[in-house]
Design a protein around this motif. Structure first.
Motif, mmCIF file in Angstrom:
data_model
loop_
_atom_site.group_PDB
_atom_site.id
_atom_site.type_symbol
_atom_site.label_atom_id
_atom_site.label_comp_id
_atom_site.label_asym_id
_atom_site.label_seq_id
_atom_site.Cartn_x
_atom_site.Cartn_y
_atom_site.Cartn_z
ATOM 1 N N TYR A 160 23.329 55.529 52.836
ATOM 2 C CA TYR A 160 24.381 54.520 52.671
ATOM 3 C C TYR A 160 24.577 54.078 51.231
ATOM 4 C CZ TYR A 160 23.426 54.564 57.609
ATOM 5 O OH TYR A 160 23.212 54.974 58.884
ATOM 6 N N GLN A 161 24.662 55.030 50.326
ATOM 7 C CA GLN A 161 24.988 54.700 48.947
ATOM 8 C C GLN A 161 26.402 55.166 48.574
ATOM 9 O OE1 GLN A 161 21.259 56.233 46.947
ATOM 10 N NE2 GLN A 161 21.511 54.320 45.860
ATOM 11 N N SER A 162 27.104 55.793 49.493
ATOM 12 C CA SER A 162 28.446 56.267 49.193
ATOM 13 C C SER A 162 29.443 55.114 49.302
ATOM 14 C CB SER A 162 28.846 57.381 50.159
ATOM 15 O OG SER A 162 28.864 56.909 51.491
ATOM 16 N N THR A 163 30.560 55.260 48.600
ATOM 17 C CA THR A 163 31.624 54.263 48.657
ATOM 18 C C THR A 163 32.459 54.472 49.908
ATOM 19 O OG1 THR A 163 31.715 54.116 46.250
ATOM 20 C CG2 THR A 163 33.646 53.356 47.468
ATOM 21 N N GLU A 164 32.678 53.392 50.655
ATOM 22 C CA GLU A 164 33.427 53.441 51.900
ATOM 23 C C GLU A 164 34.743 52.685 51.749
ATOM 24 O OE1 GLU A 164 32.193 55.138 54.393
ATOM 25 O OE2 GLU A 164 30.165 55.450 53.626
ATOM 26 N N GLN A 165 35.701 53.000 52.628
ATOM 27 C CA GLN A 165 36.983 52.303 52.652
ATOM 28 C C GLN A 165 37.262 51.806 54.066
ATOM 29 O OE1 GLN A 165 40.143 54.737 51.088
ATOM 30 N NE2 GLN A 165 39.040 55.238 49.207
ATOM 31 N N ALA A 166 37.855 50.613 54.159
ATOM 32 C CA ALA A 166 38.183 50.043 55.462
ATOM 33 C C ALA A 166 39.331 49.055 55.301
ATOM 34 C CB ALA A 166 36.970 49.339 56.076
ATOM 35 N N MET A 167 40.068 48.832 56.384
ATOM 36 C CA MET A 167 41.143 47.847 56.358
ATOM 37 C C MET A 167 40.553 46.434 56.338
ATOM 38 S SD MET A 167 44.041 49.296 56.142
ATOM 39 C CE MET A 167 45.045 47.828 56.455
ATOM 40 N N GLN A 168 41.251 45.537 55.649
ATOM 41 C CA GLN A 168 40.822 44.143 55.584
ATOM 42 C C GLN A 168 42.012 43.232 55.881
ATOM 43 O OE1 GLN A 168 38.200 42.612 52.369
ATOM 44 N NE2 GLN A 168 39.869 41.230 51.860
ATOM 45 N N PHE A 169 41.791 42.241 56.734
ATOM 46 C CA PHE A 169 42.798 41.245 57.071
ATOM 47 C C PHE A 169 42.220 39.860 56.802
ATOM 48 C CE2 PHE A 169 43.440 44.970 59.714
ATOM 49 C CZ PHE A 169 44.785 45.249 59.521
ATOM 50 N N SER A 170 43.039 38.965 56.263
ATOM 51 C CA SER A 170 42.510 37.662 55.862
ATOM 52 C C SER A 170 43.418 36.525 56.315
ATOM 53 C CB SER A 170 42.333 37.601 54.341
ATOM 54 O OG SER A 170 43.580 37.743 53.685
ATOM 55 N N LEU A 171 42.803 35.377 56.504
ATOM 56 C CA LEU A 171 43.490 34.129 56.827
ATOM 57 C C LEU A 171 42.905 33.052 55.938
ATOM 58 C CD1 LEU A 171 45.312 32.273 58.584
ATOM 59 C CD2 LEU A 171 43.375 32.089 60.176
ATOM 60 N N GLY A 172 43.767 32.312 55.256
ATOM 61 C CA GLY A 172 43.267 31.295 54.344
ATOM 62 C C GLY A 172 44.115 30.043 54.336
ATOM 63 N N ILE A 173 43.525 28.968 53.852
ATOM 64 C CA ILE A 173 44.245 27.711 53.625
ATOM 65 C C ILE A 173 43.908 27.247 52.216
ATOM 66 C CG2 ILE A 173 44.297 27.005 56.043
ATOM 67 C CD1 ILE A 173 41.920 25.172 55.458
ATOM 68 N N GLY A 174 44.822 26.521 51.618
ATOM 69 C CA GLY A 174 44.570 26.047 50.270
ATOM 70 C C GLY A 174 45.623 25.081 49.812
ATOM 71 N N SER A 175 45.532 24.725 48.565
ATOM 72 C CA SER A 175 46.520 23.836 47.967
ATOM 73 C C SER A 175 46.543 24.055 46.468
ATOM 74 C CB SER A 175 46.192 22.370 48.268
ATOM 75 O OG SER A 175 47.159 21.515 47.666
ATOM 76 N N LYS A 176 47.706 23.838 45.888
ATOM 77 C CA LYS A 176 47.845 23.820 44.446
ATOM 78 C C LYS A 176 48.029 22.376 43.995
ATOM 79 C CE LYS A 176 49.670 28.497 43.826
ATOM 80 N NZ LYS A 176 50.805 29.321 43.335
ATOM 81 N N PHE A 177 47.455 22.064 42.840
ATOM 82 C CA PHE A 177 47.530 20.727 42.280
ATOM 83 C C PHE A 177 48.163 20.824 40.896
ATOM 84 C CE2 PHE A 177 43.988 21.021 45.167
ATOM 85 C CZ PHE A 177 44.091 19.872 45.950
ATOM 86 N N ALA A 178 49.186 20.007 40.653
ATOM 87 C CA ALA A 178 49.939 20.093 39.405
ATOM 88 C C ALA A 178 49.082 19.704 38.206
ATOM 89 C CB ALA A 178 51.164 19.181 39.484
ATOM 90 N N LEU A 179 49.187 20.513 37.129
ATOM 91 C CA LEU A 179 48.538 20.255 35.857
ATOM 92 C C LEU A 179 49.612 20.160 34.772
ATOM 93 C CD1 LEU A 179 45.570 22.812 36.039
ATOM 94 C CD2 LEU A 179 45.477 20.351 36.494
ATOM 95 N N PRO A 180 49.268 19.696 33.590
ATOM 96 C CA PRO A 180 50.264 19.645 32.509
ATOM 97 C C PRO A 180 50.792 21.030 32.135
ATOM 98 C CG PRO A 180 48.347 18.273 31.997
ATOM 99 C CD PRO A 180 47.992 19.072 33.217
ATOM 100 N N ASN A 181 51.953 21.049 31.516
ATOM 101 C CA ASN A 181 52.579 22.268 30.978
ATOM 102 C C ASN A 181 52.915 23.295 32.053
ATOM 103 O OD1 ASN A 181 52.259 21.277 28.298
ATOM 104 N ND2 ASN A 181 50.135 22.014 28.302
ATOM 105 N N GLY A 182 53.168 22.848 33.284
ATOM 106 C CA GLY A 182 53.580 23.757 34.342
ATOM 107 C C GLY A 182 52.455 24.496 35.024
#
Length: 242
Positions: A160-182
C-alpha cells in the motif's frame, strides 16, 4: 480522518485511532445572481494515526487474510502507524443565506453559506513501523514502510505505497466576515466522503463491499476579490469572489 462507513453509512470498526492532520485549500470562484457562488478548488491534507500499540497481527485484514500481503505468519513485534497524504481537486457550489449585491456585500459583516462539492481524491497511503532500529540491513529506498519479509531471502515488499484515486463528495457550512479593503475572512467546516477503504493504509473487514472514508476539516482563510463587478452597464452583482 473521522471513520470508515459501509453501505447505508453503517459504521466500520477501525484498526487505528485517527489523529489530527494539517490541511490547506486554494480556490477561485464566481458569484452567480444574488445567492450562489460556483468555483474550482484544490485541497491538500495529511492523515495519520495516534495509537502506538497496534501491530500487524492486530489488523483486521491480517486476521481475515483479506490481502496476500497479510497471509504470512511472521511480522516483527513493533507498533505500526499509517500516514496518508492527499490532493483533492474539486468543483463546488455555495448558497449564501443572505442576498448580496456589489454595493451591499461589502457592508455585510456576516455572510453564512452552505457548500456542496465533488471531485477526485488522489491519495498516497503508507504503513510505517514506529521503530526501525532493530533492522540489520534496511534498504534506504524502502524506508519507511511496513515490510513483508519474503521467506528465505533478504527481499521485502512494502504494501500500500502506491498512489490511489477515488471520487470525493463534500458537504460544508461556513461564513465570510467582511474585512477592510474588500477582503473577507472565511471560516468553514466540512465533511468529505472518499470512495476508498485505503485512507488508513489497510483494507477494512468488509473489503468485498462498497465503503468510504470520512474526513472532516475546519478551515480559516482569506478571500481576495479579483474584480469589483462595477461596469458601465450597471452590473448589479459582485461577480468575482475567490
Amino acid at each position: 480522518m473521522l471513520n470508515e462507513v459501509g453501505p447505508g453509512f453503517s459504521s466500520v470498526e477501525s484498526d487505528f485511532q485517527h489523529g489530527i492532520g494539517f490541511s490547506g485549500d486554494l480556490s477561485v470562484s464566481r458569484t452567480i445572481g444574488s445567492h450562489f457562488e460556483l468555483g474550482l478548488g484544490i485541497g491538500f491534507y495529511n492523515l495519520s494515526s495516534t495509537d502506538d500499540s497496534v501491530m500487524v497481527p492486530d489488523l483486521a485484514a491480517f486476521q481475515e487474510a483479506r490481502h496476500s500481503a497479510f497471509t504470512i505468519d511472521y511480522y516483527p513485534t513493533v507498533p505500526i502507524e499509517y500516514k496518508t497524504t492527499a490532493i483533492a481537486p474539486s468543483l463546488f457550489v455555495r448558497y449564501y443565506i443572505k442576498k448580496f449585491t456589489s454595493s451591499e456585500r461589502d457592508q455585510q459583516l456576516f455572510q453564512p453559506y452552505i457548500e456542496l462539492g465533488a471531485g477526485l481524491n488522489i491519495h498516497s497511503p503508507e504503513l510505517i513501523y514506529s521503530d526501525t532500529t532493530y533492522m540489520n540491513n534496511p534498504k534506504p529506498e524502502e524506508l519507511p514502510s511496513v515490510w513483508i519479509p519474503t521467506p528465505n531471502t533478504e527481499e521485502y515488499e512494502p504494501p500500500y505505497q502506491s498512489t490511489e484515486q477515488a471520487m470525493q463528495f463534500s458537504l460544508g457550512i461556513g461564513s465570510k466576515f467582511a474585512l477592510p479593503n474588500g477582503l473577507t475572512l472565511n471560516l468553514a467546516a466540512e465533511v468529505s466522503g472518499v470512495s476508498t477503504e485505503f485512507l488508513d493504509g489497510t483494507p477494512n473487514p468488509i473489503a468485498d463491499e462498497v465503503s468510504s472514508g470520512l474526513v472532516t476539516r475546519v478551515m480559516l482563510g482569506v478571500a481576495i476579490p479579483i474584480h469589483t463587478g462595477r461596469s458601465g452597464k450597471g452590473n448589479q452583482y459582485f461577480p468575482w469572489a475567490p
